[in-house]
Design a protein around this motif. Structure first.
Motif, PDB file in Angstrom:
ATOM      1  N   ILE A 160       0.838  -1.199   0.000  1.00  0.00           N
ATOM      2  CA  ILE A 160       0.000   0.000   0.000  1.00  0.00           C
ATOM      3  C   ILE A 160       0.873   1.249   0.000  1.00  0.00           C
ATOM      4  O   ILE A 160       0.643   2.193  -0.761  1.00  0.00           O
ATOM      5  N   ALA A 161       1.902   1.231   0.853  1.00  0.00           N
ATOM      6  CA  ALA A 161       2.802   2.388   0.932  1.00  0.00           C
ATOM      7  C   ALA A 161       3.513   2.618  -0.399  1.00  0.00           C
ATOM      8  O   ALA A 161       3.595   3.755  -0.881  1.00  0.00           O
ATOM      9  N   ARG A 162       4.013   1.541  -1.011  1.00  0.00           N
ATOM     10  CA  ARG A 162       4.709   1.678  -2.299  1.00  0.00           C
ATOM     11  C   ARG A 162       3.756   2.149  -3.400  1.00  0.00           C
ATOM     12  O   ARG A 162       4.108   2.997  -4.217  1.00  0.00           O
ATOM     13  N   PHE A 163       2.558   1.593  -3.420  1.00  0.00           N
ATOM     14  CA  PHE A 163       1.577   1.974  -4.439  1.00  0.00           C
ATOM     15  C   PHE A 163       1.206   3.449  -4.301  1.00  0.00           C
ATOM     16  O   PHE A 163       1.027   4.147  -5.309  1.00  0.00           O
ATOM     17  N   SER A 164       1.101   3.933  -3.076  1.00  0.00           N
ATOM     18  CA  SER A 164       0.709   5.330  -2.868  1.00  0.00           C
ATOM     19  C   SER A 164       1.775   6.309  -3.351  1.00  0.00           C
ATOM     20  O   SER A 164       1.486   7.490  -3.537  1.00  0.00           O
ATOM     21  N   LYS A 178       3.292   6.015  -6.253  1.00  0.00           N
ATOM     22  CA  LYS A 178       3.229   6.097  -7.713  1.00  0.00           C
ATOM     23  C   LYS A 178       2.566   7.401  -8.132  1.00  0.00           C
ATOM     24  O   LYS A 178       1.636   7.879  -7.487  1.00  0.00           O
ATOM     25  N   LYS A 179       3.046   7.967  -9.221  1.00  0.00           N
ATOM     26  CA  LYS A 179       2.516   9.226  -9.728  1.00  0.00           C
ATOM     27  C   LYS A 179       1.032   9.108 -10.089  1.00  0.00           C
ATOM     28  O   LYS A 179       0.262  10.033  -9.902  1.00  0.00           O
ATOM     29  N   TRP A 180       0.633   7.973 -10.623  1.00  0.00           N
ATOM     30  CA  TRP A 180      -0.711   7.742 -11.127  1.00  0.00           C
ATOM     31  C   TRP A 180      -1.648   7.106 -10.096  1.00  0.00           C
ATOM     32  O   TRP A 180      -2.773   6.758 -10.414  1.00  0.00           O
ATOM     33  N   PHE A 181      -1.189   6.959  -8.859  1.00  0.00           N
ATOM     34  CA  PHE A 181      -1.951   6.300  -7.792  1.00  0.00           C
ATOM     35  C   PHE A 181      -3.355   6.884  -7.628  1.00  0.00           C
ATOM     36  O   PHE A 181      -4.349   6.163  -7.660  1.00  0.00           O
ATOM     37  N   HIS A 182      -3.444   8.184  -7.448  1.00  0.00           N
ATOM     38  CA  HIS A 182      -4.719   8.843  -7.170  1.00  0.00           C
ATOM     39  C   HIS A 182      -5.684   8.679  -8.353  1.00  0.00           C
ATOM     40  O   HIS A 182      -6.838   8.272  -8.168  1.00  0.00           O
ATOM     41  N   HIS A 216      -5.280  11.900   0.038  1.00  0.00           N
ATOM     42  CA  HIS A 216      -5.473  10.489  -0.297  1.00  0.00           C
ATOM     43  C   HIS A 216      -4.184   9.713  -0.010  1.00  0.00           C
ATOM     44  O   HIS A 216      -4.208   8.639   0.585  1.00  0.00           O
ATOM     45  N   ARG A 217      -3.058  10.259  -0.425  1.00  0.00           N
ATOM     46  CA  ARG A 217      -1.757   9.624  -0.183  1.00  0.00           C
ATOM     47  C   ARG A 217      -1.490   9.520   1.316  1.00  0.00           C
ATOM     48  O   ARG A 217      -1.039   8.483   1.807  1.00  0.00           O
ATOM     49  N   ARG A 218      -1.783  10.590   2.053  1.00  0.00           N
ATOM     50  CA  ARG A 218      -1.592  10.557   3.519  1.00  0.00           C
ATOM     51  C   ARG A 218      -2.444   9.479   4.157  1.00  0.00           C
ATOM     52  O   ARG A 218      -2.000   8.767   5.056  1.00  0.00           O
ATOM     53  N   THR A 249      -3.014   4.249   6.671  1.00  0.00           N
ATOM     54  CA  THR A 249      -3.613   2.914   6.649  1.00  0.00           C
ATOM     55  C   THR A 249      -2.542   1.837   6.589  1.00  0.00           C
ATOM     56  O   THR A 249      -2.663   0.799   7.239  1.00  0.00           O
ATOM     57  N   SER A 250      -1.493   2.075   5.825  1.00  0.00           N
ATOM     58  CA  SER A 250      -0.434   1.067   5.699  1.00  0.00           C
ATOM     59  C   SER A 250       0.268   0.835   7.030  1.00  0.00           C
ATOM     60  O   SER A 250       0.884  -0.208   7.227  1.00  0.00           O
ATOM     61  N   GLY A 251       0.127   1.773   7.944  1.00  0.00           N
ATOM     62  CA  GLY A 251       0.774   1.650   9.249  1.00  0.00           C
ATOM     63  C   GLY A 251       0.120   0.660  10.193  1.00  0.00           C
ATOM     64  O   GLY A 251       0.665   0.390  11.272  1.00  0.00           O
ATOM     65  N   ILE A 252      -1.010   0.072   9.830  1.00  0.00           N
ATOM     66  CA  ILE A 252      -1.652  -0.856  10.768  1.00  0.00           C
ATOM     67  C   ILE A 252      -1.000  -2.236  10.766  1.00  0.00           C
ATOM     68  O   ILE A 252      -1.281  -3.052  11.627  1.00  0.00           O
ATOM     69  N   GLY A 253      -0.119  -2.487   9.795  1.00  0.00           N
ATOM     70  CA  GLY A 253       0.723  -3.677   9.793  1.00  0.00           C
ATOM     71  C   GLY A 253      -0.011  -4.993   9.971  1.00  0.00           C
ATOM     72  O   GLY A 253      -0.852  -5.370   9.165  1.00  0.00           O
TER      73      GLY A 253
END
Length: 143
Positions: free
Chosen positions: A50-54, A56-60, A109-111, A116-120
């Protein structure tokens, strides 16, 4: 070019008419089931993904377009399924989330994605819900 675009609408409606039972729910449920299994089996990798995907330039744009496209297809084709209310509800939720993402913008959205990715490891619990929900949708689609 105009002839090609005028053929698009009839082909789309023909596609909707070909949908038998709940193929949309089977496809959506299978994807949900797959993500749920991955979340349970490898929650930390899912979190990192999730963190890596967020980043990406085109993520949003990708998240908005895919949700909106699937939501619109669900709404348009809902009456061709055996549970139109459920399919319409899912389509409406997906469209609403797309519009919400447009309103909050890419930075928020990125934040949110990074938060969210922090919930591990807690993705395991969410994965169980995704598995149950995915199985339920597949069951409804095959019923």
């Amino acid at each position: 070019m105009l002839a090609a675009s005028s053929d698009l609408a009839p082909r789309f409606w023909a596609f909707c008419n070909e949908i038998k039972n709940m193929h949309l729910l089977v496809i959506f449920g299978t994807a949900m089931l797959g993500f749920g299994c991955y979340m349970v089996a490898k929650p930390l990798q899912f979190s990192k993904g999730i963190a890596r995907f967020s980043e990406k330039k085109w993520f949003h744009a990708f998240e908005i377009i895919t949700r909106l496209a699937i939501g619109v297809v669900f709404l348009i084709c809902a009456d061709k399924t055996s549970d139109a209310t459920l399919v319409s509800l899912l389509g409406g939720i997906l469209c609403f989330v797309s519009l919400f993402l447009i309103v909050i913008g890419p930075s928020r959205h990125r934040r949110f994605a990074l938060l969210t990715s922090g919930i591990g490891k807690n993705f395991r619990i969410l994965g169980l819900f995704a598995i149950v929900g995915g199985l339920g949708l597949v069951y409804l689609g095959l019923e």
